[in-house]
Write a protein that holds these residues in place. Structure first.
Motif, PDB file in Angstrom:
ATOM      1  N   ASN A 116      16.740  -7.887   0.947  1.00  0.00           N
ATOM      2  CA  ASN A 116      16.002  -8.127  -0.270  1.00  0.00           C
ATOM      3  C   ASN A 116      14.767  -8.894   0.123  1.00  0.00           C
ATOM      4  N   SER A 117      15.076 -10.170   0.601  1.00  0.00           N
ATOM      5  CA  SER A 117      13.923 -10.756   0.627  1.00  0.00           C
ATOM      6  C   SER A 117      12.863 -10.392   1.690  1.00  0.00           C
ATOM      7  N   VAL A 118      13.327  -9.790   2.798  1.00  0.00           N
ATOM      8  CA  VAL A 118      12.176  -9.107   3.831  1.00  0.00           C
ATOM      9  C   VAL A 118      11.498  -7.948   2.981  1.00  0.00           C
ATOM     10  N   GLN A 119      12.067  -7.301   2.190  1.00  0.00           N
ATOM     11  CA  GLN A 119      11.552  -6.123   1.448  1.00  0.00           C
ATOM     12  C   GLN A 119      10.472  -6.736   0.405  1.00  0.00           C
ATOM     13  N   ALA A 120      10.751  -7.797  -0.153  1.00  0.00           N
ATOM     14  CA  ALA A 120      10.195  -8.532  -1.372  1.00  0.00           C
ATOM     15  C   ALA A 120       8.795  -8.907  -0.646  1.00  0.00           C
ATOM     16  N   VAL A 121       8.932  -9.547   0.403  1.00  0.00           N
ATOM     17  CA  VAL A 121       7.788 -10.027   1.330  1.00  0.00           C
ATOM     18  C   VAL A 121       6.695  -9.100   1.804  1.00  0.00           C
ATOM     19  N   CYS A 122       7.369  -8.025   2.177  1.00  0.00           N
ATOM     20  CA  CYS A 122       6.589  -6.715   2.570  1.00  0.00           C
ATOM     21  C   CYS A 122       5.968  -6.192   1.450  1.00  0.00           C
ATOM     22  N   ARG A 123       6.652  -5.926   0.331  1.00  0.00           N
ATOM     23  CA  ARG A 123       5.906  -5.333  -0.787  1.00  0.00           C
ATOM     24  C   ARG A 123       4.891  -6.180  -1.301  1.00  0.00           C
ATOM     25  N   GLN A 124       5.069  -7.544  -1.473  1.00  0.00           N
ATOM     26  CA  GLN A 124       4.088  -8.488  -1.651  1.00  0.00           C
ATOM     27  C   GLN A 124       2.641  -8.360  -0.835  1.00  0.00           C
ATOM     28  N   MET A 125       3.070  -8.206   0.403  1.00  0.00           N
ATOM     29  CA  MET A 125       1.935  -8.218   1.212  1.00  0.00           C
ATOM     30  C   MET A 125       1.233  -6.651   1.275  1.00  0.00           C
ATOM     31  N   VAL A 126       2.089  -5.568   0.834  1.00  0.00           N
ATOM     32  CA  VAL A 126       1.305  -4.385   0.743  1.00  0.00           C
ATOM     33  C   VAL A 126       0.379  -4.140  -0.462  1.00  0.00           C
ATOM     34  N   GLU A 127       0.975  -4.939  -1.600  1.00  0.00           N
ATOM     35  CA  GLU A 127       0.342  -5.103  -2.808  1.00  0.00           C
ATOM     36  C   GLU A 127      -0.993  -5.736  -2.776  1.00  0.00           C
ATOM     37  N   GLU A 128      -1.048  -6.877  -1.963  1.00  0.00           N
ATOM     38  CA  GLU A 128      -2.199  -7.573  -1.711  1.00  0.00           C
ATOM     39  C   GLU A 128      -3.369  -6.764  -1.002  1.00  0.00           C
ATOM     40  N   ALA A 129      -2.806  -5.939  -0.054  1.00  0.00           N
ATOM     41  CA  ALA A 129      -3.562  -5.239   0.701  1.00  0.00           C
ATOM     42  C   ALA A 129      -4.181  -4.186  -0.071  1.00  0.00           C
ATOM     43  N   ALA A 130      -3.296  -3.512  -0.778  1.00  0.00           N
ATOM     44  CA  ALA A 130      -3.794  -2.360  -1.841  1.00  0.00           C
ATOM     45  C   ALA A 130      -4.741  -2.736  -2.698  1.00  0.00           C
ATOM     46  N   GLU A 131      -4.725  -3.956  -3.126  1.00  0.00           N
ATOM     47  CA  GLU A 131      -5.658  -4.543  -4.156  1.00  0.00           C
ATOM     48  C   GLU A 131      -6.821  -4.717  -3.465  1.00  0.00           C
ATOM     49  N   ALA A 132      -6.743  -5.127  -2.200  1.00  0.00           N
ATOM     50  CA  ALA A 132      -7.981  -5.519  -1.516  1.00  0.00           C
ATOM     51  C   ALA A 132      -8.778  -4.489  -1.037  1.00  0.00           C
ATOM     52  N   ALA A 133      -8.042  -3.279  -0.725  1.00  0.00           N
ATOM     53  CA  ALA A 133      -8.549  -1.900  -0.433  1.00  0.00           C
ATOM     54  C   ALA A 133      -9.179  -1.386  -1.699  1.00  0.00           C
ATOM     55  N   GLU A 134      -8.592  -1.390  -2.924  1.00  0.00           N
ATOM     56  CA  GLU A 134      -9.002  -0.761  -4.116  1.00  0.00           C
ATOM     57  C   GLU A 134     -10.464  -1.485  -4.497  1.00  0.00           C
ATOM     58  N   THR A 135     -10.381  -2.862  -4.514  1.00  0.00           N
ATOM     59  CA  THR A 135     -11.713  -3.668  -4.652  1.00  0.00           C
ATOM     60  C   THR A 135     -13.014  -3.192  -3.600  1.00  0.00           C
ATOM     61  N   ALA A 136     -12.503  -2.989  -2.379  1.00  0.00           N
ATOM     62  CA  ALA A 136     -13.558  -2.691  -1.536  1.00  0.00           C
ATOM     63  C   ALA A 136     -14.078  -1.242  -1.748  1.00  0.00           C
ATOM     64  N   GLN A 137     -13.033  -0.337  -2.105  1.00  0.00           N
ATOM     65  CA  GLN A 137     -13.495   1.082  -2.649  1.00  0.00           C
ATOM     66  C   GLN A 137     -14.443   0.909  -3.824  1.00  0.00           C
ATOM     67  N   ARG A 138     -13.965   0.099  -4.812  1.00  0.00           N
ATOM     68  CA  ARG A 138     -15.001   0.033  -6.133  1.00  0.00           C
ATOM     69  C   ARG A 138     -16.273  -0.366  -5.635  1.00  0.00           C
ATOM     70  N   SER A 139     -16.387  -1.411  -4.939  1.00  0.00           N
ATOM     71  CA  SER A 139     -17.619  -1.976  -4.580  1.00  0.00           C
ATOM     72  C   SER A 139     -18.286  -0.860  -3.663  1.00  0.00           C
ATOM     73  N   ALA A 140     -17.713  -0.222  -2.738  1.00  0.00           N
ATOM     74  CA  ALA A 140     -18.408   1.016  -2.153  1.00  0.00           C
ATOM     75  C   ALA A 140     -19.069   2.068  -3.031  1.00  0.00           C
ATOM     76  N   ASN A 141     -18.043   2.359  -3.851  1.00  0.00           N
ATOM     77  CA  ASN A 141     -18.274   3.236  -5.014  1.00  0.00           C
ATOM     78  C   ASN A 141     -19.585   2.787  -5.811  1.00  0.00           C
ATOM     79  N   ASP A 142     -19.583   1.648  -6.311  1.00  0.00           N
ATOM     80  CA  ASP A 142     -20.630   1.053  -7.118  1.00  0.00           C
ATOM     81  C   ASP A 142     -21.999   1.011  -6.258  1.00  0.00           C
ATOM     82  N   TYR A 143     -22.120   0.969  -4.963  1.00  0.00           N
ATOM     83  CA  TYR A 143     -23.116   0.626  -4.165  1.00  0.00           C
ATOM     84  C   TYR A 143     -23.487   2.170  -4.011  1.00  0.00           C
TER      85      TYR A 143
END
Length: 164
Positions: free
Chosen positions: A121-148
Motif C-alpha cells: 500500500n505504501s509503495v503504491q501510494a508513492v507510485c501514485r503520487q509520482m505519477v500524479e505529479e508527472a501527469a500534472e507537469a505533462a498537462e502544464t507543458a501541454q497547455r503551454s504548448a497549446n497556448d504558444y
C-alpha cells in the motif's frame, strides 16, 4: 639659435589645447553626417531605380512597405521566441518523463532487493503520487504548448490579413 628656441617656448605656452578637442569633436560629427548622407543617397538611388522599374510609387506605398517589413520582423522575432519556449517545455516534459521512469525503476529495484516484504500500500501510494505529479507537469507543458501554438496561429492570421 637661442632666439629661435625662445620663440618656440613662447609659442608652446600660447597654444590652446582645448581647440584641438573641439576640432576632434567636429571631425567626428562631420564623419557621422557624411555616413548619414551616404545612406540617404543610397536610399534615394534605390527609390529612383524602383520608380524607373515599376512606375510611380507613392510615399504611402513606401511607408506601408516599411511598416509591413517592420511588422514581419517583429512577428518573426516573436515566433522564434515562442518556438524556443515551446522547445524548452518539451524538454522539461521529456526530463520529467525520464525522472518518472527512473523513479519507477528505483521503486521496483528497492522492492525486489529488500529481504523484508514491503508494504504494498505504501509503495503504491508513492507510485501514485509520482505519477500524479508527472501527469500534472505533462498537462502544464501541454497547455503551454497549446497556448504558444494558438498565439503563433493568431499572429500568422493577423499577418495574412495585413498583407492581403
Amino acid at each position: 639659435a637661442r632666439a629661435m628656441g625662445d620663440q618656440m617656448e613662447q609659442l608652446r605656452g600660447d597654444f590652446d589645447w582645448s581647440a584641438l578637442k573641439q576640432v576632434s569633436h567636429l571631425e567626428q560629427e562631420n564623419l557621422a553626417l557624411k555616413m548619414k548622407l551616404e545612406d540617404q543617397d543610397h536610399e534615394l538611388s534605390g527609390l529612383r531605380a524602383a520608380l524607373q522599374e515599376g512606375g510611380p510609387i507613392s510615399t504611402s506605398e513606401i511607408i506601408a512597405g516599411e511598416v509591413r517589413e517592420t511588422k514581419l520582423q517583429e512577428m518573426a522575432k516573436k515566433n522564434r521566441m515562442v518556438n524556443l519556449a515551446l522547445q524548452r517545455e518539451k524538454e522539461k516534459s521529456s526530463q520529467l518523463s525520464a525522472q518518472l521512469a527512473s523513479a519507477k525503476a528505483e521503486v521496483k529495484g528497492a522492492a525486489a532487493a529488500s529481504a523484508m516484504p514491503s508494504d504494498p500500500n505504501s509503495v503504491q501510494a508513492v507510485c501514485r503520487q509520482m505519477v500524479e505529479e508527472a501527469a500534472e507537469a505533462a498537462e502544464t507543458a501541454q497547455r503551454s504548448a497549446n497556448d504558444y501554438k494558438e498565439r503563433c496561429a493568431s499572429m500568422a492570421n493577423r499577418l495574412e490579413k495585413e498583407q492581403g
